[in-house]
Motif scaffolding. Structure first.
Motif: not given
Length: 376
Positions: A250-272
């Motif tokens: 849905m973010c890619c369809i809205a031209q927002l890109g996948p970073a809105l989902v992938l960036a928090p996931a990367v942060f969560w992995l580093y935090w864990s």
């Protein structure tokens, strides 16, 4: 009394009657219009694929229609069902995460936060303030809005059934359009010809090309990015991969890109303390997030020879104006308007008009200049 008044009133009443009839028809068909629009977009975008499947099946239309209908059903209904099932199965876990979030306390900011260029001081101050306040106090401040959020979530969950029915109706209408696509296309082209002659018919053809360009450029790019992003999330071991993949789509369809989902996931992995998987997902996110810069223009050029900026403006503006279906409606409207305006501007004048223009220019050149004041 003017004897021509009855003759004048007749066409006015006829036009009013036709307008009322059209309005009543639209009102009756209003529940089916979203599904009909989606089915039309899907069929136009995948019509070349239907023809390929038909050739492989011995030029038989019925097996090709069945295959394409099953494909549309698989693409539309199955992901929605998986997303709903994932939310329902993990509802208790989501509630537990919400409770744990209220008890979570953020540690003090590390030293490297303050050393960030431009935003380091503000980020360090905001982090320190959040660590001092704690999430419990933030949750208390957000409590007045929890009721509205809960009502919204319940309404959205309740509308899942309606969305599911709309998707099934879209699949059924797509099967009908697949079976008799040539006849419907010929009727629409005749309608365009009746409205604007050859130019109206070419506008209808252009609308189909714009739909196919958006489906190829925006739809396939969003699908590829979301699938690759979901694969990266699954490899990194994150939970709720189907839901996050659907959200990425849905973010890619809205031209927002996948970073809105992938960036928090990367942060969560580093935090864990999973820095290895976090680094892997970071590199994967950069690759997935930037691939639309070359994939989307390439696919749009395969569908229609239209400016890329025009297509992207139509996608974003159409979605803001008409909702999700505006992703296709916006580019179609802009593409048709752009092409008609370009044809009107570049249209060569007739010989008589050229002669009249030339005569006017000569007359202006040979006429005395009356703008200067007379000599004294």
């Amino acid at each position: 009394m003017n004897p021509n008044e009855p003759e004048m009133a007749r066409p006015v009443l006829a036009v009013l009657f036709l307008c009322a009839l059209i309005a009543a028809s639209v009102w009756i068909l209003r529940p089916f219009l979203p599904a009909l629009i989606w089915a039309t977009m899907v069929v136009i975008a995948t019509w070349p694929l239907l023809l390929q499947v038909q050739r492989r099946l011995g030029n038989r239309r019925t097996p090709a229609v069945i295959a394409m209908t099953l494909l549309v059903l698989l693409i539309l209904v199955v992901p929605l069902s998986l997303a709903i099932a994932t939310l329902v199965d993990n509802a208790d876990r989501i509630v537990e995460w919400g409770k744990d979030l209220t008890e979570f306390r953020l540690p003090l900011p590390p030293a490297w936060v303050g050393e960030l260029p431009l935003v380091g001081a503000r980020a360090e101050e905001a982090w320190a303030q959040l660590a001092a306040v704690g999430t419990a106090e933030l949750a208390a401040k957000a409590a007045p809005y929890a009721g509205n959020l809960t009502k919204w979530f319940v309404s959205e969950i309740g509308s899942f059934g309606l969305v599911f029915v709309q998707f099934l109706l879209t699949v059924a209408l797509s099967a009908i359009l697949y079976a008799s696509g040539e006849r419907f296309a010929a009727g629409v082209r005749r309608f365009g010809h009746r409205l604007g002659g050859a130019r109206g018919e070419s506008a209808v053809v252009l609308a189909g090309q714009a739909i196919r360009a958006v489906a190829l450029g925006v739809g396939i790019t969003a699908f590829v990015q979301s699938i690759l992003g979901g694969i990266g999330l699954a490899i990194a071991g994150l939970p709720f991969v189907p839901v996050l993949t659907a959200l990425m789509f849905m973010c890619c369809i809205a031209q927002l890109g996948p970073a809105l989902v992938l960036a928090p996931a990367v942060f969560w992995l580093y935090w864990s303390d999973s820095s290895g998987w976090g680094t892997f997902l970071l590199v994967w996110a950069i690759f997935v997030g930037t691939m639309d810069n070359f994939l989307r223009p390439l696919l749009i050029r395969q569908g229609a020879d239209l400016p890329l900026l025009l297509i992207l403006a139509g996608v974003i503006g159409g979605m803001l104006a008409f909702g999700l279906v505006g992703i296709f409606v916006g580019p179609v409207v802009l593409a048709v308007a752009y092409t008609l305006l370009e044809a009107w501007i570049n249209e060569r004048p007739s010989a008589a008009e050229e002669a009249e223009t030339a005569a006017g220019v000569v007359a202006v050149i040979e006429s005395p200049d009356h703008s200067q004041p007379p000599a004294s």
